[in-house]
Scaffold this active site. Sequence first.
Site, PDB file in Angstrom:
ATOM      1  N   ASP A 146       0.856  -1.185   0.000  1.00 54.96           N
ATOM      2  CA  ASP A 146       0.000   0.000   0.000  1.00 54.96           C
ATOM      3  C   ASP A 146       0.891   1.233   0.000  1.00 54.96           C
ATOM      4  O   ASP A 146       2.047   1.172   0.464  1.00 54.96           O
ATOM      5  CB  ASP A 146      -0.927   0.020   1.216  1.00 54.96           C
ATOM      6  CG  ASP A 146      -2.192   0.841   0.976  1.00 54.96           C
ATOM      7  OD1 ASP A 146      -3.269   0.239   0.858  1.00 54.96           O
ATOM      8  OD2 ASP A 146      -2.089   2.087   0.902  1.00 54.96           O
ATOM      9  N   VAL A 194       1.834   1.136  -6.659  1.00 51.83           N
ATOM     10  CA  VAL A 194       1.596   0.096  -7.656  1.00 51.83           C
ATOM     11  C   VAL A 194       1.659   0.630  -9.076  1.00 51.83           C
ATOM     12  O   VAL A 194       1.720  -0.155 -10.037  1.00 51.83           O
ATOM     13  CB  VAL A 194       0.245  -0.612  -7.420  1.00 51.83           C
ATOM     14  CG1 VAL A 194       0.268  -1.381  -6.102  1.00 51.83           C
ATOM     15  CG2 VAL A 194      -0.910   0.369  -7.459  1.00 51.83           C
ATOM     16  N   TYR A 196     -14.359   5.208 -12.716  1.00 52.27           N
ATOM     17  CA  TYR A 196     -14.257   4.014 -11.890  1.00 52.27           C
ATOM     18  C   TYR A 196     -14.840   2.805 -12.617  1.00 52.27           C
ATOM     19  O   TYR A 196     -14.214   1.742 -12.709  1.00 52.27           O
ATOM     20  CB  TYR A 196     -14.965   4.242 -10.564  1.00 52.27           C
ATOM     21  CG  TYR A 196     -14.918   3.063  -9.616  1.00 52.27           C
ATOM     22  CD1 TYR A 196     -13.756   2.785  -8.896  1.00 52.27           C
ATOM     23  CD2 TYR A 196     -16.022   2.234  -9.430  1.00 52.27           C
ATOM     24  CE1 TYR A 196     -13.706   1.704  -8.023  1.00 52.27           C
ATOM     25  CE2 TYR A 196     -15.977   1.151  -8.563  1.00 52.27           C
ATOM     26  CZ  TYR A 196     -14.823   0.891  -7.861  1.00 52.27           C
ATOM     27  OH  TYR A 196     -14.766  -0.185  -6.998  1.00 52.27           O
TER      28      TYR A 196
END
Length: 654
Positions: A437, A458, A551
Site C-alpha cells: 500500500d 503500484v 471508476y
Amino acid sequence: MRNRWTDAEAGGSPLEECAYGSRLIGAEPTLVLHGGGNTSVKATVADVTGADVEVLHVKGSGHDLATIGTNGFAPLRLARLRELLGVPALSDPQMVNELRCALLDAAAPDPSVEALLHAMLPHRAVQHSHADAILSLTNLANGEDVIREVFGDEVVMVPYVMPGFDLAVACARLWPKRSHDGTVGMVLLNHGLFTFGDRTEEAYTRHIDLITRAEEYLAAHTGRTAPRPAPALPDVPRTELAALRRAVSGAAGHPMVVGRHTDEATAAFVARDDLAAVATRGPATPDHVIRTKRTALVGTDVEAYAADYDAYFGRNHTRRGTELNRLDPAPRVVLDPRLGMLTAGRRAKDSDIARDIYLHTMDVIAKAEELGGYQPASEAHIFDLEYWDLEQAKLRRAGAPPAFAGEVALVTGAASGIGRACARALLAAGASVVGWDLHEAAETLSDSPEYLGQRVDVTDADAVGAALDAAVTRFGGLDIAVPSAGVFASGMPIAALDTDTWRRSMSVNTEAVAVLFREIHPLLALAPRGGRVALIASKNVPAPGPGAVAYSASKAAVTQLARVAALEWAADGIRVNVVHPDAVFDTGLWTPEVIAERAASYGLTPDEYKRRNLLHIEVASADVANAVVRLCSDDFRATTGAQLPVDGGSDRVV
C-alpha cells in the site's frame, strides 16, 4: 559473557528466581534458541492435605526460556522421580506417563524430558543450555581432552547419550564416581552444559563463568588467521528462487516457505573451500535435527539430496526395533556459494528457526575446524533423535497445519478496507502474506513472521519489481495474488469528466494490475500447488451507475484483463477469478461525503443506500475477504474465469 543477574528483578520465591534466571539464559542466543535448554528448582510445598512435599519445578516442554513465567514450570513429586531412576528400564511412553502421574497439578504443562536428570542432581537449582562455546569445544575428536584443559576437574564429563531416561541413568551412574565438593558443572559432549547451586543465582553465575572461560579459550585458540574476505553475494532472478522453492516443496510433499539469507557471515561461510565437507557432517547438537535435518544441501540439487536422505533412512530405520514412517526428505538448509543460505519450513516461522540455528552452527563449525576438525555426534545418534517420538511430539503439539500453510499471498491495497481484510483472512488461513500500500499502515498490519508489509506505489513499475524481489527473498515465491488497490473518483457525469481523473483511475485500477500480472505470472507458474488470482473488481462492471464513469470503465477494463489472463494462464495451472463487491462501506473509498453523494443520486438516505441490496444487509470487507479465501482454496480448484458478486444481491444483475 556478561552476568546480568539483578536481585531487585529476581523475585522472592525459589520458583520466581528460577523463572527469572531462565529468562536470562533464554535472552542469550548463544546459549539457547527457540525452546532449547531447560531449568529447574527444588522446593518444599504443602499439598492439598497440608503435608509438606518435596517438589521439582522443571521447565514445561514447549515453553521458551526467553519468555517463561512461573506457570511454565511443571511441579513434580521429587521422591517419585528418584524412585523412577532406580527402575532397570523405562520406555519413552512409560516415562512420559510416569512424569504426568507425578505432577501435583494436572493442568500443568508436560514436564521436560530432562526432568529425571534434574531430579538426580543433588542441588536445588539447575540450569542447562546448548551453549555455542561448549558445542565448539565438544564437537571435536579430542573434545574430552579440551574440556579438561579448559575446566580441569570442576565439571563432570558425560559422553553423548540421547536425552530422557537413558541420559538420566547414565548421569546417575557417572555422578558419584566423578563429582566432588568442587564440582560446579556437567558437560554433555555434543549436547551442552549443566550448572547447579543452592539457589538459581548460584547456578546462573556458575553457568556464565564457565561459558566465559570457554569463550576465552576459543578467543585464544581461534581467529589467528584472518578470514579471506567473502565477496558480496549477487542478486539473482526471483524466478530462480521460486524454482528452487518449488523443488523443495515437491520433495516435502507440500508447499514450503523458503527464505534467502546473504549476510556477511553467511557469505563468508558459503565461500569456504571445504563447504561440502563441513556442512554435511551433522548438526551442532542432535537436538537441532528436527529443525535443520541432519545435513544441509550444498548446491541446489534437491533431488539428489532427497535420494541421500532416503539412503540415510534406509541405513538406520531398523535401529529402534519398531516400524518408523520416513519423514519428508526435503532439505531445511541450502548452502550455495552464489545464493548464500536458504532455509525452508512449513511456515515462515519454521524457516526463521532453521536460519537462526544454522547461523550459530556456522560459527560452531568454523571454530571447531580451527581447533582440529568439526566432529559432531554420530549419524546413528542424530537419527535416533530425529525419529525420537518425544522430539516429534513437540512439533505435533502445534496441531495440523492450516489450509494455506507454506503458501505465499500478495495483497495490494492492504492498508485498509477490503485489502486489509483479505490480508488478515489469508494470514488466519495460514498463508504468509505480503501486503502493499502507499500508506504506512501496510507495514504494521501484523507483527507475525508470516507477514511482510511494504510501502509500494503500484503505478511505479520499478517499485513493483523491487518489492517483488524483497518478497521472494523473504518467502521464496508466490502462490496467490489479490489485486485490491484502487481509487474511486468523485462522482461526475461524462460531460464534466476531468482528464486527470480519468487517467488516474485507469493508471491505478487497470494499468497497474496489467504490470503486476506481467511481473507475477512467472512466479505463479512456479507455485507448488498452482497459482491463484482473486481480482477485486466491482459490481459496477455488470451494472454501472451514473456519475462513476472513470471508476466503472477502469474496473470493466481490469475485469477483461483478468478474463484474458484466465485464458492464457490456465495451461500453467493458474486460476484467475474476479470478485465484484458492492456497497462495502468500511473501506477507504467510501468517505461520508461520497456515501451521501451516491445516496442522493439514487434518491436514498445514506442508511438506505448502504442496504439497497436484495437481502437488505450491509456488506462488510470481511465478507469479501472470506469469498477471496474460498476462491483461492481447493474448494474452487475447478473454477477459473469466474466473476463472483459479493453484494447482497442486485436486482440490476440478478
